[in-house]
Design an enzyme around this catalytic site. Sequence first.
Site, PDB file in Angstrom:
ATOM      1  N   THR A   6       0.829  -1.206   0.000  1.00 22.83           N
ATOM      2  CA  THR A   6       0.000   0.000   0.000  1.00 22.83           C
ATOM      3  C   THR A   6       0.866   1.260   0.000  1.00 22.83           C
ATOM      4  OG1 THR A   6      -1.768  -1.133   1.170  1.00 22.83           O
ATOM      5  CG2 THR A   6      -1.766   1.260   1.285  1.00 22.83           C
ATOM      6  N   GLU A  29      -5.868  -5.640   3.954  1.00 26.43           N
ATOM      7  CA  GLU A  29      -5.940  -6.833   3.103  1.00 26.43           C
ATOM      8  C   GLU A  29      -7.139  -6.809   2.160  1.00 26.43           C
ATOM      9  OE1 GLU A  29      -3.337  -8.506   2.851  1.00 26.43           O
ATOM     10  OE2 GLU A  29      -2.499  -7.418   4.551  1.00 26.43           O
TER      11      GLU A  29
END
Length: 659
Positions: free
Chosen positions: A150, A432
């Site tokens: 990320t 996730e």
Amino acid sequence: MTTAIYENPDLKKERQNCPFNKEEITNFLDGGKEKTKERRELETYILSDKSLRDDVPMEYLSHAEKYAEELRKSCLLMQKLGDSPAGQVQTLRSLMGAGLGSAILKEGNPIALHYVMFIPALMGQGTVDQQAKWLEKAYNLNIIGTYAQTELGHGTFLRGLETKATYDPATKEFVLESPSLTAYKWWPGSLGKTANYAVVMAQLYTKGKCEGIHPFMVQLRDEETHEPLPGIMVGEIGPKLGMNTNDNGYLGFDKVRIPREQLLMKHSQVLEDGTYVKPTNSKLSYATMVFVRVVVCQDVTVNLRKAVTIATRYSCVRRQSELKPGDREPQVMDYQAQQHKLLPPLAATFGFQLAADHLWNLYNTANNSMEQGDMELLPDLHGLSCALKALCSSEAANFVETCRQSCGGHGYMACSNFPRIYGQVTAAITYEGENTVLWLQVARYLVKTRKEKSGGLSVKYLIDEEKGPRTVQTTPEGIVKLYRRVAVGLVDIAIAELENNGRKGYAPHDAWNHAAVHLIKAAQAHARLFVVESFVDSLKGTRLSAPVRAILSQLCELFIIYWILDRSGDFFLCANLKKEDLLQLNSKYVQLLAAIRPQAVNIVDSFDLRDEILGSPLGSWDGNVYQRLFDEAAKSPLNQKNVHESFHKYLKPLLKSNL
């Protein structure tokens, strides 16, 4: 079981004459008697170590002090696990499955990502030679790793990631760089101050072409001094809603060079001359994500189990108001409204665990097939893992908050452990794979399956139409059929909306966006069907005593009716449900609340959660709630002196100021 000198009389009465064997349910949830024995031995081994206990409550420490304390305990915990008969390989499932990890590391585990993401990434994406080079070091904790995907500007949309890895054939190296501020990695746990290595996801460029996102093994810090290496900008992102000692971090690269061999090449390669070799299947990297999403489902279920146990025990200790004028104040649990709050999440803990266990078994089967080159199960497994992760995390977060509210003002206390549990569960909605994005991924799979009449086992109901009259039966098996009809019906409604948008002239991507509400509802119905089927089928194929089967069947029936009552519009719309059917189900639901109520404490006792794991005065086994709350208040730094120094600095001058 926890040994207690005192036992609250109401809890003692609740536990008398239990009609089922609580140990049998414990074994059922653990996966067998031997698993229960192993878990208890591990708990005793860990929790008996006084060096792993907190000297003062974590709430009274600074941000830096919390990190240092949790890192101290993390390192001790890893050493103990290395010395234990089970070994460190057991840490992930044993610690998370028992809720033991959060009993020791209340604010988060600075080393968690090493086991949850880093090692699985090396195993799933590294070649045999690469695993030989790094895995032993990772298992021995000679290196600590994390998984950096990320970025500040992009999360779930992987194709939008900006970090670049450009191959230089002259030196046989990749050059890593962060071309903008938004390209900085942002959020990876353990990255801030703990990890010295990372599997970094970056856009691979070779021979002037971008080949998409690939994993790279990158050293971040010197192994001796822990100083960041040249060109590495790394730090911690600051306080969050919860899990504040996971040291989530940021990471930037300024033309950092790494050898070609540090591209993890199990599925794709870059040859020395820069030639790119494509993977045999573009979705091979899904396996790691699937593994982590299964773990997320298990983790949120454990946390929900804690919340339900705390709220149930407290609701049987707490007496309030008058149910009958002149009578003694009743236990809060005797109010039907309280039963409606707590018994559905109690039942949900079983449904979610059985579904997660089912998914775990499917994952292992699929993983073995993938190792042999068979990718047939992967699309179905990916769809299921997305669906169950999104459902379990969102439902568990809502249920935990309901449990907190059911404990009134005391549930708002930090020492109740609800704030910490909620912080852990609600985080799972985002990490996730953000849930809305996951729902839309699931919906794409469902629409494709329905249109092409081809898909895996979990979507077989979209291919094989229900035959015979569409009657309504309120047996568990009949209710499963209702869920199946809803799942099919909502997919068909979503497809009709897509086609209608197409006729309006929308481009495919716009048609999809304008049908998002219907698509998400279809995906959620699919996920609920999987949980309901797993719950009902698990009780069929399991050797259980009649009393245990009876109580679990009641919980199952309560839960699957609860979801219908909560979403009755979908069942009216798609399942041929009539007003009379709904009234019958509502009547059955109320009967089940009354039937399960006397056994609520015995059921949560069967979870076998030690007081240290619950971490809450409200949920302690002995029910000595009020004394424990007072003892917690006594730990406040503000109570160490009768008059705090701030009185003399600020309040006293104000009182004398004659404003």
